[in-house]
Design a protein around this motif. Structure first.
Motif, short mmCIF file in Angstrom:
data_model
loop_
_atom_site.label_atom_id
_atom_site.label_comp_id
_atom_site.label_asym_id
_atom_site.label_seq_id
_atom_site.Cartn_x
_atom_site.Cartn_y
_atom_site.Cartn_z
N LYS A 26 0.98 -1.10 0.12
CA LYS A 26 -0.08 0.08 0.02
C LYS A 26 0.89 1.30 -0.02
CE LYS A 26 -4.00 1.97 2.31
NZ LYS A 26 -4.86 1.87 3.57
N GLY A 37 0.00 2.35 -3.25
CA GLY A 37 -1.50 2.95 -3.07
C GLY A 37 -1.87 4.12 -3.77
N ALA A 38 -1.12 5.11 -4.01
CA ALA A 38 -1.35 6.22 -4.58
C ALA A 38 -1.76 5.98 -6.14
CB ALA A 38 -0.33 7.52 -4.54
N TRP A 39 -0.91 5.42 -6.72
CA TRP A 39 -1.01 4.73 -8.19
C TRP A 39 -2.37 4.27 -8.24
CZ3 TRP A 39 4.39 2.26 -8.27
CH2 TRP A 39 5.33 3.43 -8.53
N ASP A 95 -5.07 4.36 -6.59
CA ASP A 95 -6.15 5.36 -6.50
C ASP A 95 -6.44 6.07 -7.76
OD1 ASP A 95 -6.51 4.88 -3.52
OD2 ASP A 95 -5.07 6.49 -2.98
N LEU A 96 -5.52 6.49 -8.58
CA LEU A 96 -5.66 7.10 -9.80
C LEU A 96 -5.97 6.12 -10.71
CD1 LEU A 96 -2.35 8.98 -10.23
CD2 LEU A 96 -4.63 10.14 -10.37
N CYS A 97 -5.58 4.87 -10.93
CA CYS A 97 -5.99 3.86 -11.68
C CYS A 97 -6.28 2.40 -11.15
CB CYS A 97 -4.99 3.57 -12.74
SG CYS A 97 -4.15 5.03 -13.34
N PRO A 98 -7.62 2.08 -10.54
CA PRO A 98 -7.59 0.94 -9.76
C PRO A 98 -7.53 -0.23 -10.39
CG PRO A 98 -9.49 2.75 -9.71
CD PRO A 98 -8.68 3.03 -10.86
N LEU A 103 -6.21 -4.62 -1.37
CA LEU A 103 -6.69 -3.38 -2.09
C LEU A 103 -7.68 -3.49 -3.09
CD1 LEU A 103 -3.34 -1.29 -2.15
CD2 LEU A 103 -5.32 -0.96 -0.25
#
Lengths: 330, 330
Positions: B65, B69-71, B73-76, B118
């Motif tokens: 995460k 995690g941030a990536w 969030d942009l492209c699940p 996730l």
């Protein structure tokens, strides 16, 4: 720890000299009687890197007093001789190496002494050094004294022999016509220790050490397998063979209890095979009894003939040195 | 630390997959775009032995995460593929080794996945294993992916090549007709590290590291002298040559700054000479750029021909794996 069944006053009557084997991590002191027989001995951890007071003369004096003070109270005039790292740059007094070829007389000629602070002198045996044409120089401190002792004990070896002195830094020393003509050092013991303690191989080894019969058998099988790996691929790089220790353990082809023994067999096997190839004279093992047994077992498994196994001959060497230095009053 | 000059929203539009190189002591995460180009990357110390929470699934989930995690969030829905020790017995999920001969298809067939926590899957590339007739088995995890990437980048190498991947555990991997047919591991990097840190040789080395021009020259001379020692005595035991490092330093024939370099040259020299003797195909260096340069310099000094030097090809390999596994929706 002091050993010696004899009563101190009897020791005092028979005592002829004090002999010190003073290395990096330990200091062994011996009270020697007639012909260098051991009357009493003391072993401490006061090697030159672990003195009771760090750095300098006072630390050496205190360590010396701890091991030899009581003996000197009984017999104040005993000759005192030391060998080992005590004569190195970081020792009590630096005694320069004597270049090969070296014999007892050459060592005696270059000896130096210090004042012990107890009203008597301590003589230090120099180390030996050789300069091969095709490689780095090599040095020893302490083993030259073991060799002198071995030659005193078995004079027929003066003609020609290769002494194998296993240890942290194993020495292979060639004798011809009573002289140490050259020698090689193998870092076998140190490599084993650091690989066991600090490498990824160490993590595969058991923490506790069982000594039951089954474990002994498993260890022997592991030791032989390591020797066999050295024999099968004597020209492959050691750094490759070492990774084999890991894969054999990971794939359950080597039981955990056998892993340290396999590593030991591999390293000792490499040393014995390289050393025996270079050596033309009969091999004689000398030094620490447990290590000599291990090397003897390995040699026998590898088909390398060992002519004899001697005890620790260091005290004999220090005795011979004192005699040749005319340190005895009688 | 995250690098990547592109704005996150642009990364999101171009992103095609997340690639993880997850080893013992580090976790490197890459956001890959078209054809596997690197859009952004994060390097952390969250190797499988240094997870943010020790022992178990939660530690892996948290580490994942942190880097991805941030990536996500942009492209699940990005495909996620990892290689390295994350697939070992002590990893997130054990993915058994695939036996040689191995190619991309064989690896894809044996892949496994875990739930990341996730809402998406993480696919893990299996490691490779070979079983030589005359020695212990050998294993790799992570290097198989570098090899796949190198073959994707330079398809003509499929015909026949030996990849040299220098590192803690250097790998020499033989490719024939597009398959990894066997390989050998050398513990060169680990030996260097433990000898430097824990042995009597380490004590002869300087604590600080000067980088001025004079020092650079001294280092180069030391490195070459080490290579030369390996070349002069390729059949002498490494444990003997190692003691030479000590005596050269003690006799001032090697300046302190040159001692680590001499040791490096000696160990790399032994590896290169043994490896090159065993290998019939052209040699190609791949992996860490600094190490590849060092091996290239050494090869050239020893007269060993290196056909090419490739960058770190791990991300290319993970990309190829994702393509072959049909993880892309388009």
């Amino acid at each position: 720890m002091s050993t010696g069944a004899m009563h101190p006053s009897d020791q005092g009557k028979l005592a002829q000299m004090i002999a010190l084997d003073w290395g990096t991590s330990s200091l062994r002191a011996y009270l020697l009687g007639d012909k260098g027989c051991v009357l009493a001995q003391v072993t401490t951890s006061y090697g030159i890197q672990h003195l009771p007071l760090p750095g300098g003369r006072l630390g050496f004096e205190l360590a010396f007093k701890t091991v030899a003070g009581a003996w000197l109270d009984l017999c104040p005039n005993l000759p005192i001789v030391a060998c080992g790292m005590v004569g190195s740059k970081h020792g009590w007094c630096e005694v320069p190496y004597v270049n090969c070829p070296v014999d007892l007389r050459a060592l005696v000629k270059e000896t130096r002494h210090v004042d012990t602070g107890l009203g008597c002198k301590l003589w230090i045996v120099p180390g030996a050094r050789c300069e091969p044409i095709d490689g780095p120089p090599d040095v020893m401190r302490g083993e030259e004294t073991q060799i002198i002792g071995a030659l005193l004990q078995q004079p027929q070896l003066n003609a020609g022999v290769t002494f194998v002195l296993p240890g942290t830094h194993s020495k292979w020393a060639s004798i011809r016509n009573g002289e140490l003509i050259n020698f090689q050092t193998y870092m076998t013991g140190e490599l084993y220790a650091i690989l066991r303690e600090h490498s990824t191989l160490g993590r595969l080894m058991p923490l506790s050490n069982n000594d039951d019969e089954d474990t002994a058998q498993i260890k022997l099988v592991g030791f032989r397998a390591g020797l066999n790996a050295a024999r099968t691929n004597p020209n492959s790089a050691l750094s490759q063979q070492l990774f084999g220790v890991r894969t054999l353990a990971l794939t359950d082809k080597l039981l955990p209890q056998a892993v340290p023994e396999y590593l030991s067999g591999l390293l000792i096997g490499y040393e014995l095979l390289a050393g025996a190839t270079d050596s033309e004279s009969p091999l004689v093992l000398a030094g620490d009894a447990v290590l000599c047994q291990r090397y003897s077992l390995a040699s026998s498994y590898l088909g390398i003939k060992v002519h004899a196994i001697l005890d620790n001959t260091g005290t004999k060497g220090l005795w011979a040195f004192a005699c040749a230095s005319k340190l005895f009053q009688n």
